[in-house]
Design an enzyme around this catalytic site. Structure first.
Site, mmCIF file in Angstrom:
data_model
loop_
_atom_site.group_PDB
_atom_site.id
_atom_site.type_symbol
_atom_site.label_atom_id
_atom_site.label_comp_id
_atom_site.label_asym_id
_atom_site.label_seq_id
_atom_site.Cartn_x
_atom_site.Cartn_y
_atom_site.Cartn_z
ATOM 1 N N LEU A 1 0.846 -1.194 0.000
ATOM 2 C CA LEU A 1 0.000 0.000 0.000
ATOM 3 C C LEU A 1 0.880 1.241 0.000
ATOM 4 C CD1 LEU A 1 -2.676 -0.952 2.704
ATOM 5 C CD2 LEU A 1 -3.047 -0.823 0.236
ATOM 6 N N ASP A 2 0.420 2.299 -0.671
ATOM 7 C CA ASP A 2 1.140 3.569 -0.637
ATOM 8 C C ASP A 2 1.058 4.167 0.764
ATOM 9 O OD1 ASP A 2 1.740 3.695 -3.489
ATOM 10 O OD2 ASP A 2 -0.421 3.939 -3.736
ATOM 11 N N ALA A 3 1.968 5.088 1.049
ATOM 12 C CA ALA A 3 1.996 5.717 2.369
ATOM 13 C C ALA A 3 0.687 6.442 2.676
ATOM 14 C CB ALA A 3 3.178 6.681 2.471
ATOM 15 N N ARG B 1 -1.194 2.260 -7.479
ATOM 16 C CA ARG B 1 -2.220 3.287 -7.280
ATOM 17 C C ARG B 1 -3.435 3.068 -8.193
ATOM 18 N NH1 ARG B 1 -0.084 7.262 -4.069
ATOM 19 N NH2 ARG B 1 -1.616 8.836 -4.673
#
Length: 247
Positions: A111-113, A196
């Site tokens: 997962l992205d930050a 994303r």
């Protein structure tokens, strides 16, 4: 001479947390247990749990105590990596003191930050590889807060497919969960893993994402798990993951 090698099957099931010894015996008699793809109904059957593949109701169980299978609720702002050379907070910080023996863990479902929610951590390399491989089509579900009121037909558009800069993408399911002043809560399910991808899909149909949380990976759900917390997967969850990827 009777086979005295290995461990009695009902004891293996009991030690794996599947059921009490007595209930495990009934499962065996009822033909619900397989060992190496063969239904076993004899209560005296002994197995080597480290070598045999054991299934209950078609779902594989694991009794290898060297394997680690964890569910983590990654907090907002934390990076998905196990370490970060720039000193930024990362998932590895959360598990450093929680997993004994310095086991090599893979993260499943990066997962992205700026996205929070469910990630899996495991040292079960084959399971991790298959869960991440698009050919197994393991679904992932997200709840997104998007800007504005979502018009009719957006779900149909997303299910049919949207052309992105790196090729077409589509969702498996889309639903409006709640309507809020100036924004909408939506649920998106897809088996894609491109970077994303949820944010890009929703932006492509005119709804930039304000907040994003992953709630499910296959059979594993975040539920009430709080941000930053870690838990061990249940045998049921693990068995369903194995089944989903053909192990």
């Amino acid at each position: 001479m009777p086979d005295t090698e290995g461990i009695r099957l009902q004891k293996v099931l009991s030690q794996a947390g599947i059921a009490s010894r007595r209930v495990a015996e009934k499962m065996i008699i009822d033909g619900r247990v397989e060992v190496d793809d063969r239904i076993v109904t004899e209560l005296g059957t002994r197995v080597d749990p480290t070598a045999s593949v054991i299934r209950v109701d078609g779902a594989r169980i694991t009794v290898d105590d060297t394997l680690v299978h964890l569910a983590i609720n990654k907090p907002l702002g934390m990076h998905s990596t196990m370490s970060d050379d720039r000193g930024r907070p990362c998932v590895g910080d959360l598990v450093e003191y929680r997993v004994r023996g310095n086991k090599k863990l893979f993260h499943v479902g990066r997962l992205d930050a700026d996205t929070e929610g469910l990630m899996l951590l495991t040292n079960d390399g084959e399971l991790a590889h298959r869960l991440m491989h698009p050919s197994y089509e393991v679904p992932k579900t997200y709840v997104a807060t998007v800007d504005g009121a979502v018009r009719r037909g957006v779900g149909s558009t997303l299910r049919a497919g949207v052309e992105l800069d790196d090729g077409p993408a589509r969702v498996d399911d889309f639903a409006v969960v709640d309507k809020l002043p100036g924004k909408t809560l939506v649920r998106v399910t897809l088996h894609e893993g491109r970077k994303r991808i949820v944010r890009r899909l929703l932006a492509a149909v005119g709804y930039p994402v304000l907040e994003l949380v992953r709630t499910d990976i296959g059979s594993v759900s975040l539920g009430e798990q709080r941000p930053g917390s870690i838990r061990v997967l249940t045998q049921k969850e693990l068995g369903e993951l194995y089944k989903a990827v053909g192990l």
